[in-house]
Enzyme design. Sequence first.
Site: not given
Length: 283
Positions: A14, A64, A125, A127, A147-149, A220
């Site tokens: 976007l 990134k 956890a 970027g 966090n999942r991990t 979003y």
Amino acid sequence: MLYGVIGDPVDHTLSPAIQNVAFRSRQIDAIYVPFHVKPQNLRIAVSGLRALHVRGFNVTVPHKVKVLSYLDRTDAAVSAIGAANTVINQNGRLCGYNTDGIGAFNALTEAGAQPNGKSILIFGAGGASRAVAYTLAQTASSIRLVNRTPAKARQLANRLRKKFHTDIASTTLSSNLLRDLVEQSDIIVNASSMGMNGNSNLPVQAKWLHSGQWVFDLVYKPSQTRLLDLAASAGANRITGLDMLVNQGACSFKLWTGMEAPRVGMRHAVEQKLLEKEYAESS
Ligand code: ATR
């Protein structure tokens, strides 16, 4: 003048809608276009952007982190976060910045949720979470990373503790402490992919949330996530992924042009674009 965004995929972005409106509104003779760059082409794509005198560009998933290898300079936040999402071409020298953290901070303050001195819980956890946590940890009273991990959250907490004096701890999504953590937080930020495209493995319940709290979902798509629905039913304040998108884009615009971005116009543009996309997908 040419600006753009590199990513893979990039057709969903976007950012062109936001930035082109901003350039028009500030009467800057520039356009902003998406460039689809596969990971194996990142190095030559960045050289090409430099050679073509592209004035600046955003960097999105999955470039990134990798893009740092091809930049001439990065600011201190980028080095600490380990990822850049905005590049300025200063006479052939490419300088990397990260506007995710400051964008999140600005979205919070714009909404009236002053993060300074607050207890903040951050989901994720990766970027985005690293950038947000790095910025908020500078002034919050406490940061809880969930966090999942768990190993990734632990690693991030350790890195942040070395830099800031803030009380920082981490745990896993499945922790039985989660309810207490959610109940005790002033601000809850979802910087993970939970809830993206309607995936709903959300470990939070509405009864854990309460009025006076702020719930900020960086996701979003959809614009109204399940987490935000829960926040609404609990009477908590909500900040959306669109607020994030506009604020991080506004920070990129300011880095490139030195001008304040027209955030209201950018917000309308992105809402319009999302409506068009939702309409196209449903028909
Ligand atoms: P981004 O740059 O958008 O932050 P990322 O670096 O890939 O993307 O990070 C995604 C984050 O969302 C991670 O924290 C990830 O958790 P893991 O570290 O366990 O992979 C989290 N995430 C992704 N899908 C998830 C899901 N279905 N449920 C919970 N967390 C999820």
